[in-house]
Scaffold this active site. Structure first.
Site, PDB file in Angstrom:
ATOM      1  N   HIS A  49       0.846  -1.193   0.000  1.00 33.98           N
ATOM      2  CA  HIS A  49       0.000   0.000   0.000  1.00 33.98           C
ATOM      3  C   HIS A  49       0.881   1.243   0.000  1.00 33.98           C
ATOM      4  CE1 HIS A  49       0.997   0.571   4.207  1.00 33.98           C
ATOM      5  NE2 HIS A  49       0.654  -0.678   4.446  1.00 33.98           N
TER       6      HIS A  49
HETATM    7  P1  TYD Z   1      -1.545  -2.596   7.510  1.00 35.02           P
HETATM    8  O1  TYD Z   1      -1.090  -1.182   7.538  1.00 35.02           O
HETATM    9  O2  TYD Z   1      -2.286  -3.037   6.291  1.00 35.02           O
HETATM   10  O3  TYD Z   1      -0.302  -3.587   7.732  1.00 35.02           O
HETATM   11  P2  TYD Z   1       1.060  -3.713   6.906  1.00 35.02           P
HETATM   12  O4  TYD Z   1       1.039  -2.675   5.871  1.00 35.02           O
HETATM   13  O5  TYD Z   1       2.135  -3.464   7.898  1.00 35.02           O
HETATM   14  O6  TYD Z   1       1.115  -5.078   6.329  1.00 35.02           O
HETATM   15  O7  TYD Z   1      -2.408  -2.869   8.805  1.00 35.02           O
HETATM   16  C1  TYD Z   1      -2.901  -4.152   9.118  1.00 35.02           C
HETATM   17  C2  TYD Z   1      -4.121  -3.991  10.020  1.00 35.02           C
HETATM   18  O8  TYD Z   1      -3.771  -3.363  11.252  1.00 35.02           O
HETATM   19  C3  TYD Z   1      -5.212  -3.135   9.393  1.00 35.02           C
HETATM   20  O9  TYD Z   1      -6.476  -3.745   9.699  1.00 35.02           O
HETATM   21  C4  TYD Z   1      -5.139  -1.828  10.116  1.00 35.02           C
HETATM   22  C5  TYD Z   1      -4.561  -2.184  11.462  1.00 35.02           C
HETATM   23  N1  TYD Z   1      -3.681  -1.127  12.002  1.00 35.02           N
HETATM   24  C6  TYD Z   1      -4.103  -0.352  13.048  1.00 35.02           C
HETATM   25  O10 TYD Z   1      -5.228  -0.505  13.568  1.00 35.02           O
HETATM   26  N2  TYD Z   1      -3.268   0.610  13.546  1.00 35.02           N
HETATM   27  C7  TYD Z   1      -2.040   0.821  13.016  1.00 35.02           C
HETATM   28  O11 TYD Z   1      -1.285   1.720  13.494  1.00 35.02           O
HETATM   29  C8  TYD Z   1      -1.616   0.035  11.903  1.00 35.02           C
HETATM   30  C9  TYD Z   1      -0.281   0.219  11.264  1.00 35.02           C
HETATM   31  C10 TYD Z   1      -2.459  -0.931  11.422  1.00 35.02           C
END
Ligand code: TYD
Length: 138
Positions: A54
């Protein structure tokens, strides 16, 4: 401000070497070009897993391999760069509008991310084509 992979830099953080164990610190606005509003970390990542996939519209981040190692693939819609992180005193600054993927996690690795804002689902591009359209409109 050009939000491209050239603006994403390796940051060498202060390291206080000591026979009792080394110490590193990060000051928002000093070692990194933003104030820190949030810290999160990835851990217990199974072998072969990929994270990220993303881009963020406004968020600035510093990514640090606190333990073990992994790769960050940065993509500004035109150019791509793979960065291997494996030291707790080295951070990767990622500016807004960069598509990122994290992979090649070593077993037991911990990825810490310092962020300029609190979590906001609206700040994400989760669709690559939409991200590319956003990049060309900058
Ligand atoms: P995501 O940002 O998609 O993870 P990555 O990019 O590191 O693989 O986040 C995964 C899940 O965690 C998503 O449902 C949102 C949640 N999340 C939070 O609630 N707070 C946060 O600070 C972060 C980074 C993610």
């Amino acid at each position: 401000m050009n939000f491209n992979i050239e603006a994403c830099k390796i940051v060498e953080l202060p390291k206080i070497s000591d026979p009792r164990g080394n110490l590193t610190f990060v000051e928002g606005g000093n070692h990194i070009p933003f104030d820190i509003q949030r810290v999160y970390y990835l851990y217990d990542v199974p072998g072969g897993a990929e994270r990220g996939g993303h881009a963020h519209k406004e968020l600035h981040q510093l990514i640090i391999a606190m333990s073990g190692s992994f790769d960050v693939v940065l993509d500004d819609g035109v150019n791509k760069k793979r960065v291997h992180l494996s030291r707790s005193y080295i951070g990767l600054y990622v500016c807004p509008m960069i598509w990122r993927e994290l992979d090649n996690f070593s077993s037991g690795s911990v990825c810490m991310v310092l962020s300029s804002n609190r979590y906001d689902a609206e700040d994400y591009y989760r669709d690559y084509a939409e991200f590319k359209r956003g990049q060309t409109q900058l």
